[in-house]
Motif scaffolding. Structure first.
Motif, PDB file in Angstrom:
ATOM      1  N   ALA A 130       0.820  -1.213   0.000  1.00 42.66           N
ATOM      2  CA  ALA A 130       0.000   0.000   0.000  1.00 42.66           C
ATOM      3  C   ALA A 130       0.853   1.262   0.000  1.00 42.66           C
ATOM      4  O   ALA A 130       0.551   2.242  -0.688  1.00 42.66           O
ATOM      5  CB  ALA A 130      -0.941   0.000   1.213  1.00 42.66           C
ATOM      6  N   LEU A 131       1.940   1.256   0.750  1.00 37.71           N
ATOM      7  CA  LEU A 131       2.823   2.421   0.806  1.00 37.71           C
ATOM      8  C   LEU A 131       3.438   2.716  -0.556  1.00 37.71           C
ATOM      9  O   LEU A 131       3.447   3.868  -1.008  1.00 37.71           O
ATOM     10  CB  LEU A 131       3.919   2.198   1.849  1.00 37.71           C
ATOM     11  CG  LEU A 131       3.511   2.363   3.314  1.00 37.71           C
ATOM     12  CD1 LEU A 131       4.589   1.815   4.241  1.00 37.71           C
ATOM     13  CD2 LEU A 131       3.231   3.834   3.637  1.00 37.71           C
ATOM     14  N   VAL A 132       3.955   1.692  -1.222  1.00 41.78           N
ATOM     15  CA  VAL A 132       4.607   1.949  -2.510  1.00 41.78           C
ATOM     16  C   VAL A 132       3.582   2.271  -3.594  1.00 41.78           C
ATOM     17  O   VAL A 132       3.834   3.103  -4.465  1.00 41.78           O
ATOM     18  CB  VAL A 132       5.490   0.762  -2.952  1.00 41.78           C
ATOM     19  CG1 VAL A 132       6.615   0.540  -1.948  1.00 41.78           C
ATOM     20  CG2 VAL A 132       4.693  -0.507  -3.152  1.00 41.78           C
ATOM     21  N   VAL A 332      -6.143  -1.587  -5.811  1.00 40.98           N
ATOM     22  CA  VAL A 332      -5.815  -0.231  -5.324  1.00 40.98           C
ATOM     23  C   VAL A 332      -6.615   0.812  -6.091  1.00 40.98           C
ATOM     24  O   VAL A 332      -7.121   1.781  -5.514  1.00 40.98           O
ATOM     25  CB  VAL A 332      -4.300   0.028  -5.447  1.00 40.98           C
ATOM     26  CG1 VAL A 332      -3.984   1.483  -5.131  1.00 40.98           C
ATOM     27  CG2 VAL A 332      -3.532  -0.893  -4.511  1.00 40.98           C
ATOM     28  N   ASP A 333      -6.748   0.638  -7.402  1.00 37.45           N
ATOM     29  CA  ASP A 333      -7.521   1.587  -8.206  1.00 37.45           C
ATOM     30  C   ASP A 333      -9.007   1.527  -7.871  1.00 37.45           C
ATOM     31  O   ASP A 333      -9.702   2.545  -7.877  1.00 37.45           O
ATOM     32  CB  ASP A 333      -7.336   1.285  -9.696  1.00 37.45           C
ATOM     33  CG  ASP A 333      -5.952   1.656 -10.201  1.00 37.45           C
ATOM     34  OD1 ASP A 333      -5.220   2.341  -9.456  1.00 37.45           O
ATOM     35  OD2 ASP A 333      -5.608   1.261 -11.330  1.00 37.45           O
ATOM     36  N   ALA A 339      -7.085   0.857   0.530  1.00 40.18           N
ATOM     37  CA  ALA A 339      -6.147   0.054  -0.268  1.00 40.18           C
ATOM     38  C   ALA A 339      -5.483  -1.042   0.558  1.00 40.18           C
ATOM     39  O   ALA A 339      -5.382  -2.187   0.124  1.00 40.18           O
ATOM     40  CB  ALA A 339      -5.090   0.965  -0.890  1.00 40.18           C
ATOM     41  N   THR A 340      -5.012  -0.688   1.768  1.00 38.02           N
ATOM     42  CA  THR A 340      -4.309  -1.691   2.569  1.00 38.02           C
ATOM     43  C   THR A 340      -5.238  -2.822   2.973  1.00 38.02           C
ATOM     44  O   THR A 340      -4.847  -3.998   2.971  1.00 38.02           O
ATOM     45  CB  THR A 340      -3.694  -1.065   3.829  1.00 38.02           C
ATOM     46  OG1 THR A 340      -3.092   0.186   3.498  1.00 38.02           O
ATOM     47  CG2 THR A 340      -2.641  -1.976   4.432  1.00 38.02           C
ATOM     48  N   ALA A 341      -6.466  -2.485   3.337  1.00 41.46           N
ATOM     49  CA  ALA A 341      -7.426  -3.517   3.727  1.00 41.46           C
ATOM     50  C   ALA A 341      -7.674  -4.481   2.572  1.00 41.46           C
ATOM     51  O   ALA A 341      -7.700  -5.702   2.760  1.00 41.46           O
ATOM     52  CB  ALA A 341      -8.735  -2.877   4.181  1.00 41.46           C
ATOM     53  N   MET A 342      -7.832  -3.947   1.356  1.00 42.33           N
ATOM     54  CA  MET A 342      -8.088  -4.816   0.211  1.00 42.33           C
ATOM     55  C   MET A 342      -6.868  -5.666  -0.124  1.00 42.33           C
ATOM     56  O   MET A 342      -6.993  -6.845  -0.464  1.00 42.33           O
ATOM     57  CB  MET A 342      -8.494  -3.982  -1.002  1.00 42.33           C
ATOM     58  CG  MET A 342      -9.908  -3.411  -0.913  1.00 42.33           C
ATOM     59  SD  MET A 342     -11.165  -4.670  -0.569  1.00 42.33           S
ATOM     60  CE  MET A 342     -10.914  -5.821  -1.919  1.00 42.33           C
ATOM     61  N   LEU A 343      -5.675  -5.087  -0.021  1.00 41.64           N
ATOM     62  CA  LEU A 343      -4.464  -5.872  -0.266  1.00 41.64           C
ATOM     63  C   LEU A 343      -4.284  -6.937   0.819  1.00 41.64           C
ATOM     64  O   LEU A 343      -3.755  -8.024   0.551  1.00 41.64           O
ATOM     65  CB  LEU A 343      -3.245  -4.957  -0.326  1.00 41.64           C
ATOM     66  CG  LEU A 343      -3.201  -4.009  -1.537  1.00 41.64           C
ATOM     67  CD1 LEU A 343      -2.027  -3.050  -1.430  1.00 41.64           C
ATOM     68  CD2 LEU A 343      -3.111  -4.805  -2.844  1.00 41.64           C
TER      69      LEU A 343
END
Length: 399
Positions: A130-132, A332-333, A339-343
């Motif tokens: 998520a960070l990158v 992410v899109d 985003a982090t939760a989905m990843l």
């Protein structure tokens, strides 16, 4: 006008330098090495504690279950707190868990240490991704994810064998001491690198197409279900490859065939990331799944011939691992605000598919044979290809 504005916004996004990407890659490499190194060390661990090899397998199961359970919560927390802080805490906890693994005086405490390691790993991988992804330029998001993800794939065919050799010559505990020291040392630069610059708005929340509806829970479940099906298809082949080659009298070919597979996987990730940034990410995932199904059937057909098997394995790994960075970019899109939760859910789905591949695949190989398992894996990739879809749209576009 919209396209010109988006292009202008992308040009002003500074993106990521090589330093943070390298740091993220190294983090995934060390965490991946910890994940993959346990299996080849199980006989030595079992001998150390006087337990059966089957009982020592609980160490892998405990890690996986802890990861699957903790990952969604870790993702939820990371999206609501500072991601860098969550990552640093997770790395310190991961280091402590590996130190506990190395120093455990009994098998019970060793099992507890692996559970803690699984919980900590759940907070590292998705948060790094998520960070990158949120700091990368929108036009290079999947490529950056592919580069970082290649750290995990490199651990599969470099880190784990190196740890296994280390365990053979200086003891299995030394491998976990090195992993503990490495992840602890990484925590400090992570604490500063991600605070150096705020997340660019254009990178953190890509514009949705006009008329696009906000995806709900159904879309989220459908999206990560694709990953579970993909993982079953891919890891049914990988998990039992060495076993099948040993049973077929080709044990000497295992090492170099796994290297061919690993190189194909790394290259596939880079290709998938590049195409996902230049084309539609869902189109890449569906193409990769379709090729995965076809090539897994090809591997089954050519399995008796080693040179043909090597060619088929390399192509299979290239096609299969092109899926993952494209799928991550798609998530992410589609869900930029979480985003982090989905990843995290995506990684949990990967572990679910991997676990099912081990459980169901073993039964198929025992009852039938290895090629039969490959045909089953190919069949599972077909519905995954059909389920993969893009952003839902409203039935009518507002003026």
């Amino acid at each position: 006008m919209h396209a010109a504005r988006a292009e202008s916004a992308e040009d002003t996004v500074p993106g990521l330098s090589a330093g943070p990407v390298a740091l993220a890659w190294l983090t995934q490499f060390l965490v991946g090495t910890d994940l993959f190194v346990v299996a080849p060390l199980l006989p030595r661990i079992a001998a150390s504690f006087g337990v059966s090899t089957a009982a020592s397998g609980l160490l892998v199961t405990a890690f996986s279950i802890a990861y699957v359970v903790a990952s969604p919560f870790a993702g939820w927390l990371s999206d609501r707190r500072d991601r860098a802080t969550v990552l640093v805490v997770a790395l310190v906890l991961f280091s402590a868990a590996n130190a506990g693994t190395a120093l455990a005086p009994g098998f019970g405490l060793l099992l507890v240490a692996r559970v803690v390691a699984g919980v900590a790993a759940a907070g590292t991988g998705p948060t790094v991704y998520a960070l990158v992804s949120t700091r990368a330029r929108p036009g290079a998001r999947a490529q950056v994810l592919a580069v970082v993800g290649s750290g995990l794939l490199t651990a599969l065919w470099v880190g784990a064998p190196a740890g296994s050799l280390l365990g053979r010559y200086v003891g299995w505990r030394s491998a976990f001491v090195i992993l503990a020291a490495g992840t602890f040392l990484l925590a400090l630069p992570h604490a500063f690198v991600w605070r150096a610059r705020p997340v660019p708005a254009a990178a953190a929340a890509p514009d949705a197409p006009r008329g696009a509806g906000r995806p709900g829970t159904g879309a989220a479940v459908s999206a990560v279900a694709v990953t579970a099906l993909w993982a079953f298809s891919v890891y049914s082949l990988y998990t039992f490859l060495a076993v099948a080659l040993h049973a077929d009298g080709r044990a000497t070919a295992v090492t170099w065939l796994l290297v061919v597979y690993g190189i194909g996987a790394v290259v596939g990730g880079q290709v998938g990331g590049r195409f996902a940034d230049r084309s539609d990410a869902v189109r890449v995932t569906r193409s990769a799944l379709a090729l995965t199904a076809v090539l897994e059937a090809v591997v089954a057909l050519v399995f008796p011939v080693t040179w043909a098997l090597a060619c088929a394995l390399g192509l299979f790994a290239l096609a299969a691992y092109a899926f993952f960075p494209a799928q991550q970019r798609h998530l992410v899109d589609l869900f930029p605000e979480r985003a982090t939760a989905m990843l995290s859910w995506n990684n949990s789905a990967l572990f679910v598919g991997l676990s099912l591949a081990g459980a169901v695949g073993g039964q198929i190989v025992h009852a039938l044979d290895y090629p039969a398992l490959l045909y089953a894996g190919a069949a599972v990739a077909v519905p995954a290809c059909l389920v993969a879809r893009g952003r839902p749209r409203r039935s009518r576009e507002r003026p």
